[in-house]
Design an enzyme around this catalytic site. Sequence first.
Site, mmCIF file in Angstrom:
data_model
loop_
_atom_site.group_PDB
_atom_site.id
_atom_site.type_symbol
_atom_site.label_atom_id
_atom_site.label_comp_id
_atom_site.label_asym_id
_atom_site.label_seq_id
_atom_site.Cartn_x
_atom_site.Cartn_y
_atom_site.Cartn_z
ATOM 1 N N GLU A 129 -6.778 -7.906 -0.762
ATOM 2 C CA GLU A 129 -7.077 -6.479 -0.660
ATOM 3 C C GLU A 129 -8.562 -6.181 -0.811
ATOM 4 O O GLU A 129 -9.002 -5.064 -0.547
ATOM 5 C CB GLU A 129 -6.288 -5.687 -1.698
ATOM 6 N N GLU A 148 12.209 1.093 7.522
ATOM 7 C CA GLU A 148 13.409 1.936 7.478
ATOM 8 C C GLU A 148 13.466 2.968 8.604
ATOM 9 O O GLU A 148 14.542 3.505 8.889
ATOM 10 C CB GLU A 148 13.490 2.639 6.120
#
Length: 293
Positions: free
Chosen positions: A112, A81
């Site tokens: 992860e 964004e």
Amino acid sequence: MKLPTTEDRDPLSIGLSTRPDEEILALLLQRQRDALTATEAAIPQITRAAEALRKAAQAGRKIGYAGAGSAGLTALADCLELPGTFGFPPERLRMLFAGGAENLLHLAGSHEDNEETGYRDFQASGLGEGDILIGVSASGTTPFTLGTFRAARQSGTVTIALANNPDTPLLRIADNPVFLNTPPEIVAGSTRLGAASAQKAALNMISTLVALRLGHAVRGHMVNLVADNDKLRQRAQRILQDLTGCAAEAAEEKLVLADGRVKIAALMILEDLDAEGAAQLLSANDGNLRPFL
């Protein structure tokens, strides 16, 4: 054994399914409010993180984000964004997501667990001395994210960490730790709920404060946007009219000549310049339009 807050169970979740829908939704909403209250308590730490990011952005450095799972998605949203909202150059952004782009649809959890993968992903990112790495991990113990921070420390990259458990490895290793003291989740361990809301709010606060300090947000407008679709062209025209007092026709004309760049178009109107002259003047003022308003 006492569980970390992000793995603990909210006592009010017991028997929750037997209660009316409205009560369940009210409790879910209250836990979102609690998450934002936790973010408010972290404002001093968020302020320091924003200042570190401002310095790096003003110096033309790169900004990286690191994370896995839902925390990684929150980091990814902020990364994606920045260009559209505040005009941050995409070529100076990096996203280190556990498992890479192919893991975005299914979020396989095993990615992860590998600290070395995070270390290698950082090394391949092009981030280095003076750049910024923002790591998001609800637990504060995610091996992938810790691997990126270990590599960042060795490379002289400044780090910002957002975590929802206290005194965790990620917060300890970070140059700018931000502890978001959110309560246990209504669904234990589902940190895409309250913890993620606090993370998103903190990231929004950091990027917006930096944009204000750099002059990318002026008088409540995102003046660093580049109008490249109809919605943004209409928004840019309104911004120009508000900032300069010009007519709609003049705003439309200058935006075309400025290739949709609001700041350039504004200086063309305010200083009676062509696009090249406006760009030079803006560059001489570190891209800040505010002195001319």
